[in-house]
Scaffold this motif. Structure first.
Motif, short mmCIF file in Angstrom:
data_model
loop_
_atom_site.label_atom_id
_atom_site.label_comp_id
_atom_site.label_asym_id
_atom_site.label_seq_id
_atom_site.Cartn_x
_atom_site.Cartn_y
_atom_site.Cartn_z
N VAL A 266 0.84 -1.20 0.00
CA VAL A 266 0.00 0.00 0.00
C VAL A 266 0.88 1.25 0.00
CG1 VAL A 266 -1.75 1.30 1.26
CG2 VAL A 266 -1.91 -1.17 1.14
N LYS A 267 1.93 1.26 0.83
CA LYS A 267 2.85 2.40 0.85
C LYS A 267 3.49 2.61 -0.52
CE LYS A 267 4.25 2.32 5.75
NZ LYS A 267 5.39 2.12 6.66
N LYS A 268 3.91 1.52 -1.13
CA LYS A 268 4.54 1.61 -2.46
C LYS A 268 3.57 2.20 -3.48
CE LYS A 268 7.05 -1.26 -5.80
NZ LYS A 268 7.53 -2.65 -6.11
N ARG B 119 2.91 6.04 -2.69
CA ARG B 119 4.10 6.82 -3.05
C ARG B 119 4.23 6.95 -4.55
NH1 ARG B 119 7.17 3.83 1.41
NH2 ARG B 119 7.32 5.34 3.11
N HIS B 120 3.84 5.91 -5.28
CA HIS B 120 3.86 5.95 -6.75
C HIS B 120 2.96 7.07 -7.27
CE1 HIS B 120 4.22 4.41 -10.83
NE2 HIS B 120 2.90 4.36 -10.93
N PRO C 270 4.66 13.18 4.90
CA PRO C 270 3.94 13.57 6.13
C PRO C 270 2.55 12.96 6.21
CG PRO C 270 5.07 15.47 5.20
CD PRO C 270 5.21 14.37 4.20
N ALA C 271 1.84 12.89 5.07
CA ALA C 271 0.50 12.30 5.08
C ALA C 271 0.59 10.79 5.37
CB ALA C 271 -0.18 12.54 3.74
N ILE C 272 1.62 10.13 4.83
CA ILE C 272 1.81 8.70 5.09
C ILE C 272 2.12 8.47 6.57
CG2 ILE C 272 3.28 6.70 4.61
CD1 ILE C 272 3.61 7.77 1.76
N TRP D 232 -5.12 8.52 -0.83
CA TRP D 232 -4.92 8.54 -2.29
C TRP D 232 -6.24 8.72 -3.01
CZ3 TRP D 232 -7.11 4.79 -5.55
CH2 TRP D 232 -6.86 5.00 -6.90
N TYR D 233 -7.30 7.98 -2.61
CA TYR D 233 -8.57 8.01 -3.33
C TYR D 233 -9.21 9.39 -3.24
CZ TYR D 233 -13.15 6.38 -4.97
OH TYR D 233 -14.30 6.19 -5.67
N GLN D 234 -9.07 10.04 -2.08
CA GLN D 234 -9.63 11.39 -1.92
C GLN D 234 -8.95 12.38 -2.86
OE1 GLN D 234 -9.36 12.86 2.06
NE2 GLN D 234 -10.34 14.78 1.60
N SER D 235 -7.62 12.26 -3.03
CA SER D 235 -6.91 13.19 -3.91
C SER D 235 -7.15 12.87 -5.38
CB SER D 235 -5.41 13.14 -3.61
OG SER D 235 -4.89 11.86 -3.91
#
Length: 360
Positions: A237-239, A242-243, A249-251, A273-276
Protein backbone atom coordinates in the motif's frame (compact mmCIF):
# COMPACT_ATOMS: atom_id res chain seq x y z
CA UNK A 1 44.83 17.55 86.52
CA UNK A 2 45.03 15.29 83.47
CA UNK A 3 41.28 14.74 83.55
CA UNK A 4 40.65 18.50 83.38
CA UNK A 5 42.97 18.88 80.35
CA UNK A 6 41.15 16.07 78.52
CA UNK A 7 37.73 17.69 79.15
CA UNK A 8 39.05 21.05 77.85
CA UNK A 9 40.38 19.42 74.62
CA UNK A 10 37.05 17.66 74.04
CA UNK A 11 35.12 20.95 74.33
CA UNK A 12 37.48 22.68 71.85
CA UNK A 13 37.11 19.83 69.28
CA UNK A 14 33.30 19.92 69.53
CA UNK A 15 33.19 23.69 68.90
CA UNK A 16 35.48 23.37 65.85
CA UNK A 17 33.32 20.60 64.37
CA UNK A 18 30.11 22.65 64.76
CA UNK A 19 31.72 25.70 63.10
CA UNK A 20 32.89 23.58 60.13
CA UNK A 21 29.42 22.01 59.55
CA UNK A 22 27.77 25.44 59.70
CA UNK A 23 30.20 26.76 57.06
CA UNK A 24 29.52 23.79 54.71
CA UNK A 25 25.72 24.17 55.09
CA UNK A 26 25.95 27.88 54.34
CA UNK A 27 28.02 27.20 51.19
CA UNK A 28 25.48 24.62 49.94
CA UNK A 29 22.62 27.10 50.36
CA UNK A 30 24.50 29.72 48.33
CA UNK A 31 25.17 27.23 45.48
CA UNK A 32 21.54 26.02 45.54
CA UNK A 33 20.25 29.56 45.25
CA UNK A 34 22.43 30.21 42.19
CA UNK A 35 21.06 27.10 40.34
CA UNK A 36 17.36 28.22 40.26
CA UNK A 37 17.90 31.84 39.38
CA UNK A 38 16.47 31.62 35.77
CA UNK A 39 13.96 34.10 34.30
CA UNK A 40 10.38 33.28 33.31
CA UNK A 41 11.28 32.93 29.58
CA UNK A 42 14.25 30.68 30.42
CA UNK A 43 14.81 27.14 31.70
CA UNK A 44 17.62 25.49 33.62
CA UNK A 45 19.91 22.97 31.93
CA UNK A 46 23.24 21.72 33.31
CA UNK A 47 23.45 24.55 35.90
CA UNK A 48 22.90 27.27 33.25
CA UNK A 49 19.89 29.23 32.05
CA UNK A 50 18.75 28.61 28.46
CA UNK A 51 16.26 30.66 26.42
CA UNK A 52 12.82 29.19 25.58
CA UNK A 53 11.77 29.36 21.90
CA UNK A 54 8.55 31.25 21.23
CA UNK A 55 5.40 29.77 19.61
CA UNK A 56 6.00 28.57 16.05
CA UNK A 57 9.67 27.72 16.73
CA UNK A 58 11.74 24.93 18.32
CA UNK A 59 15.39 24.88 19.39
CA UNK A 60 18.16 23.74 17.05
CA UNK A 61 20.91 23.69 19.71
CA UNK A 62 20.97 22.00 23.13
CA UNK A 63 20.87 25.30 25.09
CA UNK A 64 19.64 28.35 23.15
CA UNK A 65 21.02 31.71 24.24
CA UNK A 66 19.82 33.75 21.25
CA UNK A 67 16.28 32.93 20.03
CA UNK A 68 16.87 34.55 16.64
CA UNK A 69 19.75 32.19 15.88
CA UNK A 70 19.10 29.12 17.98
CA UNK A 71 15.36 28.59 17.25
CA UNK A 72 14.10 27.10 13.93
CA UNK A 73 10.58 27.76 12.52
CA UNK A 74 7.99 25.00 12.11
CA UNK A 75 7.15 24.01 8.52
CA UNK A 76 4.12 25.98 7.32
CA UNK A 77 1.03 23.88 6.66
CA UNK A 78 2.58 20.71 8.08
CA UNK A 79 3.84 21.50 11.61
CA UNK A 80 3.02 23.80 14.53
CA UNK A 81 4.01 24.73 18.08
CA UNK A 82 1.42 26.70 20.05
CA UNK A 83 3.37 27.68 23.19
CA UNK A 84 6.85 28.82 24.34
CA UNK A 85 8.95 25.69 24.66
CA UNK A 86 12.32 23.96 25.07
CA UNK A 87 11.53 21.21 22.50
CA UNK A 88 13.57 20.26 19.44
CA UNK A 89 10.68 19.01 17.22
CA UNK A 90 7.43 20.66 16.09
CA UNK A 91 4.05 18.91 16.31
CA UNK A 92 2.34 17.60 13.16
CA UNK A 93 -0.76 19.40 11.88
CA UNK A 94 -4.05 17.51 12.24
CA UNK A 95 -5.84 16.16 9.11
CA UNK A 96 -9.56 16.85 8.64
CA UNK A 97 -10.59 13.61 6.89
CA UNK A 98 -13.71 14.15 4.76
CA UNK A 99 -14.33 10.38 4.82
CA UNK A 100 -15.20 10.79 8.51
CA UNK A 101 -17.42 13.82 7.90
CA UNK A 102 -14.86 16.52 8.73
CA UNK A 103 -14.01 19.79 6.99
CA UNK A 104 -11.30 22.39 7.61
CA UNK A 105 -12.51 25.46 9.52
CA UNK A 106 -9.07 27.06 9.86
CA UNK A 107 -5.84 25.99 8.18
CA UNK A 108 -2.78 24.98 10.20
CA UNK A 109 -0.22 27.71 10.90
CA UNK A 110 3.22 27.46 12.56
CA UNK A 111 1.64 28.83 15.77
CA UNK A 112 -1.72 26.96 15.73
CA UNK A 113 -3.01 23.49 14.80
CA UNK A 114 -5.67 22.84 12.13
CA UNK A 115 -9.23 23.45 13.30
CA UNK A 116 -11.78 20.85 12.11
CA UNK A 117 -15.55 20.76 12.37
CA UNK A 118 -18.40 18.66 11.01
CA UNK A 119 -19.01 19.20 7.30
CA UNK A 120 -22.34 20.35 5.88
CA UNK A 121 -25.19 17.90 6.55
CA UNK A 122 -23.12 16.14 9.26
CA UNK A 123 -23.27 16.31 13.05
CA UNK A 124 -21.60 15.01 16.21
CA UNK A 125 -23.23 15.14 19.65
CA UNK A 126 -20.32 13.67 21.66
CA UNK A 127 -17.94 15.66 23.84
CA UNK A 128 -14.97 13.91 22.24
CA UNK A 129 -15.86 13.50 18.57
CA UNK A 130 -13.83 11.04 16.46
CA UNK A 131 -16.16 11.15 13.43
CA UNK A 132 -19.22 13.12 12.28
CA UNK A 133 -22.38 11.28 11.21
CA UNK A 134 -24.62 12.18 8.23
CA UNK A 135 -27.78 14.05 9.22
CA UNK A 136 -30.95 11.97 9.12
CA UNK A 137 -33.19 12.52 6.08
CA UNK A 138 -36.83 12.49 7.15
CA UNK A 139 -38.72 9.94 5.08
CA UNK A 140 -41.99 11.60 6.01
CA UNK A 141 -40.79 14.94 4.66
CA UNK A 142 -41.73 16.59 7.97
CA UNK A 143 -38.82 18.23 9.82
CA UNK A 144 -39.47 19.44 13.36
CA UNK A 145 -35.88 20.56 13.98
CA UNK A 146 -33.11 21.12 11.44
CA UNK A 147 -29.80 19.29 11.74
CA UNK A 148 -26.95 21.30 13.30
CA UNK A 149 -23.28 20.51 13.81
CA UNK A 150 -23.99 19.17 17.32
CA UNK A 151 -27.48 17.64 16.94
CA UNK A 152 -29.28 15.40 14.45
CA UNK A 153 -32.47 16.19 12.52
CA UNK A 154 -35.73 15.73 14.44
CA UNK A 155 -38.40 14.27 12.15
CA UNK A 156 -42.18 14.47 12.42
CA UNK A 157 -44.93 12.19 11.11
CA UNK A 158 -47.48 12.66 8.32
CA UNK A 159 -51.04 11.34 8.18
CA UNK A 160 -50.94 7.52 7.60
CA UNK A 161 -53.16 7.75 4.51
CA UNK A 162 -50.84 10.32 2.94
CA UNK A 163 -47.82 8.14 3.66
CA UNK A 164 -49.50 5.18 1.95
CA UNK A 165 -50.09 7.11 -1.27
CA UNK A 166 -46.55 8.51 -1.24
CA UNK A 167 -45.10 5.01 -0.85
CA UNK A 168 -47.29 3.65 -3.67
CA UNK A 169 -46.34 6.44 -6.08
CA UNK A 170 -42.65 6.03 -5.22
CA UNK A 171 -42.82 2.27 -5.84
CA UNK A 172 -44.49 2.69 -9.25
CA UNK A 173 -41.93 5.34 -10.21
CA UNK A 174 -39.03 3.06 -9.26
CA UNK A 175 -40.45 0.15 -11.30
CA UNK A 176 -40.95 2.33 -14.38
CA UNK A 177 -37.48 3.82 -14.00
CA UNK A 178 -35.89 0.37 -13.73
CA UNK A 179 -37.71 -0.88 -16.86
CA UNK A 180 -36.77 2.24 -18.84
CA UNK A 181 -33.15 1.99 -17.74
CA UNK A 182 -32.97 -1.68 -18.74
CA UNK A 183 -34.42 -0.96 -22.20
CA UNK A 184 -32.02 1.95 -22.82
CA UNK A 185 -29.05 -0.12 -21.65
CA UNK A 186 -30.04 -3.05 -23.88
CA UNK A 187 -30.50 -0.87 -26.97
CA UNK A 188 -27.19 0.88 -26.38
CA UNK A 189 -25.38 -2.44 -26.21
CA UNK A 190 -27.09 -3.63 -29.37
CA UNK A 191 -26.02 -0.47 -31.17
CA UNK A 192 -22.36 -0.25 -30.10
CA UNK A 193 -21.35 -3.85 -29.29
CA UNK A 194 -21.67 -7.22 -31.03
CA UNK A 195 -21.86 -10.43 -29.06
CA UNK A 196 -19.70 -13.24 -30.47
CA UNK A 197 -21.96 -16.32 -30.22
CA UNK A 198 -20.18 -18.83 -32.45
CA UNK A 199 -16.57 -18.91 -31.20
CA UNK A 200 -14.74 -19.91 -28.01
CA UNK A 201 -14.75 -17.03 -25.56
CA UNK A 202 -18.51 -16.54 -26.07
CA UNK A 203 -19.94 -13.77 -23.87
CA UNK A 204 -17.11 -11.29 -24.35
CA UNK A 205 -18.21 -7.97 -25.80
CA UNK A 206 -16.37 -6.91 -28.97
CA UNK A 207 -16.18 -3.19 -29.63
CA UNK A 208 -13.28 -0.82 -30.03
CA UNK A 209 -11.00 -3.34 -28.22
CA UNK A 210 -11.18 -7.11 -28.85
CA UNK A 211 -12.06 -9.50 -26.00
CA UNK A 212 -12.38 -6.80 -23.31
CA UNK A 213 -14.57 -7.71 -20.29
CA UNK A 214 -17.34 -5.23 -19.52
CA UNK A 215 -16.20 -3.20 -16.49
CA UNK A 216 -17.35 0.20 -15.26
CA UNK A 217 -14.14 2.21 -14.83
CA UNK A 218 -15.76 5.03 -12.83
CA UNK A 219 -17.21 2.76 -10.14
CA UNK A 220 -17.18 4.28 -6.64
CA UNK A 221 -14.49 2.45 -4.65
CA UNK A 222 -15.38 3.99 -1.25
CA UNK A 223 -17.29 0.99 0.07
CA UNK A 224 -14.75 -1.46 -1.41
CA UNK A 225 -11.63 0.00 0.22
CA UNK A 226 -11.41 -2.53 3.11
CA UNK A 227 -11.70 -5.40 0.62
CA UNK A 228 -9.09 -3.89 -1.71
CA UNK A 229 -6.41 -3.33 0.94
CA UNK A 230 -7.09 -6.77 2.45
CA UNK A 231 -5.33 -8.20 -0.64
CA UNK A 232 -2.27 -5.97 -0.09
CA UNK A 233 0.43 -5.78 2.57
CA UNK A 234 1.18 -2.49 4.32
CA UNK A 235 4.44 -2.26 2.34
CA UNK A 236 2.54 -2.69 -0.95
CA UNK A 237 0.00 0.00 0.00
CA UNK A 238 2.85 2.40 0.85
CA UNK A 239 4.54 1.61 -2.46
CA UNK A 240 1.28 2.27 -4.34
CA UNK A 241 0.49 5.64 -2.68
CA UNK A 242 4.10 6.82 -3.05
CA UNK A 243 3.86 5.95 -6.75
CA UNK A 244 0.97 8.45 -6.89
CA UNK A 245 2.92 11.16 -5.02
CA UNK A 246 1.16 11.00 -1.63
CA UNK A 247 3.42 13.05 0.66
CA UNK A 248 5.54 11.42 3.35
CA UNK A 249 3.94 13.57 6.13
CA UNK A 250 0.50 12.30 5.08
CA UNK A 251 1.81 8.70 5.09
CA UNK A 252 3.43 9.15 8.52
CA UNK A 253 0.26 10.76 9.94
CA UNK A 254 -1.90 7.84 8.72
CA UNK A 255 0.46 5.34 10.40
CA UNK A 256 0.64 7.34 13.65
CA UNK A 257 -3.17 7.70 13.89
CA UNK A 258 -3.56 3.90 14.27
CA UNK A 259 -0.45 2.59 16.09
CA UNK A 260 -0.20 -1.20 15.85
CA UNK A 261 -3.40 -1.55 13.75
CA UNK A 262 -2.11 -2.51 10.27
CA UNK A 263 -5.60 -2.91 8.76
CA UNK A 264 -6.71 0.62 9.71
CA UNK A 265 -3.34 2.03 8.58
CA UNK A 266 -3.81 0.49 5.12
CA UNK A 267 -7.41 1.77 4.88
CA UNK A 268 -6.40 5.33 5.89
CA UNK A 269 -3.46 5.38 3.39
CA UNK A 270 -5.67 4.18 0.52
CA UNK A 271 -8.37 6.73 1.40
CA UNK A 272 -5.80 9.56 1.30
CA UNK A 273 -4.92 8.54 -2.29
CA UNK A 274 -8.57 8.01 -3.33
CA UNK A 275 -9.63 11.39 -1.92
CA UNK A 276 -6.91 13.19 -3.91
CA UNK A 277 -7.56 11.20 -7.12
CA UNK A 278 -11.36 11.27 -7.15
CA UNK A 279 -13.81 8.60 -8.35
CA UNK A 280 -13.38 9.22 -12.09
CA UNK A 281 -10.95 6.69 -13.55
CA UNK A 282 -9.86 5.45 -10.10
CA UNK A 283 -10.55 1.79 -10.88
CA UNK A 284 -8.46 1.85 -14.06
CA UNK A 285 -5.66 3.77 -12.34
CA UNK A 286 -5.60 1.24 -9.48
CA UNK A 287 -5.32 -1.87 -11.66
CA UNK A 288 -2.95 -0.23 -14.18
CA UNK A 289 -0.62 1.03 -11.44
CA UNK A 290 -0.45 -2.33 -9.67
CA UNK A 291 0.62 -3.95 -12.95
CA UNK A 292 3.21 -1.21 -13.56
CA UNK A 293 4.61 -1.89 -10.08
CA UNK A 294 4.85 -5.63 -10.92
CA UNK A 295 2.13 -6.53 -8.37
CA UNK A 296 0.21 -8.57 -10.97
CA UNK A 297 -1.10 -11.22 -8.58
CA UNK A 298 -2.50 -8.52 -6.28
CA UNK A 299 -4.05 -6.73 -9.28
CA UNK A 300 -5.74 -9.96 -10.42
CA UNK A 301 -7.20 -10.70 -6.97
CA UNK A 302 -8.54 -7.16 -6.55
CA UNK A 303 -9.96 -7.18 -10.10
CA UNK A 304 -11.80 -10.47 -9.49
CA UNK A 305 -13.13 -9.26 -6.13
CA UNK A 306 -14.44 -5.98 -7.58
CA UNK A 307 -16.03 -7.72 -10.58
CA UNK A 308 -17.89 -10.06 -8.26
CA UNK A 309 -19.03 -7.15 -6.05
CA UNK A 310 -20.32 -4.92 -8.89
CA UNK A 311 -21.43 -7.52 -11.45
CA UNK A 312 -25.11 -6.90 -10.61
CA UNK A 313 -24.82 -3.16 -11.28
CA UNK A 314 -22.55 -2.95 -14.37
CA UNK A 315 -24.20 -0.30 -16.53
CA UNK A 316 -22.80 2.22 -19.03
CA UNK A 317 -20.54 1.90 -22.05
CA UNK A 318 -17.11 2.55 -20.50
CA UNK A 319 -14.78 -0.44 -20.37
CA UNK A 320 -11.44 -0.77 -18.63
CA UNK A 321 -8.69 -1.62 -21.10
CA UNK A 322 -5.22 -1.99 -19.46
CA UNK A 323 -2.21 -1.01 -21.55
CA UNK A 324 -1.18 -3.95 -23.75
CA UNK A 325 2.53 -3.65 -22.97
CA UNK A 326 1.80 -3.63 -19.22
CA UNK A 327 -0.44 -6.67 -19.58
CA UNK A 328 2.42 -8.61 -21.18
CA UNK A 329 4.41 -8.31 -17.96
CA UNK A 330 1.73 -10.10 -15.94
CA UNK A 331 1.33 -13.82 -15.34
CA UNK A 332 -1.03 -16.21 -17.14
CA UNK A 333 -3.13 -16.15 -13.97
CA UNK A 334 -3.68 -12.39 -14.45
CA UNK A 335 -4.79 -12.87 -18.07
CA UNK A 336 -7.16 -15.69 -17.09
CA UNK A 337 -9.06 -13.21 -14.84
CA UNK A 338 -10.37 -11.51 -18.01
CA UNK A 339 -11.82 -14.81 -19.30
CA UNK A 340 -13.59 -15.31 -15.94
CA UNK A 341 -15.06 -11.80 -16.25
CA UNK A 342 -16.24 -12.64 -19.80
CA UNK A 343 -18.23 -15.62 -18.49
CA UNK A 344 -19.90 -13.34 -15.90
CA UNK A 345 -20.82 -10.82 -18.63
CA UNK A 346 -22.26 -13.61 -20.81
CA UNK A 347 -24.51 -14.88 -18.02
CA UNK A 348 -25.61 -11.34 -17.09
CA UNK A 349 -26.49 -10.49 -20.72
CA UNK A 350 -28.47 -13.70 -21.28
CA UNK A 351 -30.47 -13.05 -18.10
CA UNK A 352 -31.26 -9.47 -19.17
CA UNK A 353 -32.40 -10.56 -22.67
CA UNK A 354 -34.76 -13.13 -21.18
CA UNK A 355 -36.21 -10.52 -18.80
CA UNK A 356 -36.74 -7.98 -21.61
CA UNK A 357 -38.53 -10.55 -23.81
CA UNK A 358 -40.92 -11.28 -20.96
CA UNK A 359 -41.62 -7.58 -20.43
CA UNK A 360 -42.27 -6.84 -24.14
Amino acid sequence: MKEREQVALLIIETECKNDTEALITSSRRIISRREVNCKEDEYSSDNQCCKKCRSGFVKNVSCPTDVTKHCAPCQKGKEFMNHPNDLDKCLRCKLCDSNFGWEVVKNCTPEEDTQCDCAKNHFCNHTRCDACSPCTICGSGVIEKQCTRDSDTVCGMKDPATLWWIALVALVALVLLAIAGAIVWYKKKQKHLTINTGLPGNGVYKGEHENVPLIVEDVDLSSHIPGIVAEMTLTEVKKFVRHHHVSEPAIDQSIQDFPGDTSEQKIRLFRVWYQSHGMKGAYGTLIRSLRELKMCAVADKIEQKLKAAISSSQEGGQSYNPDSEQSKTCTQEGRNSYNESAELSKASTASLEETLHRVT
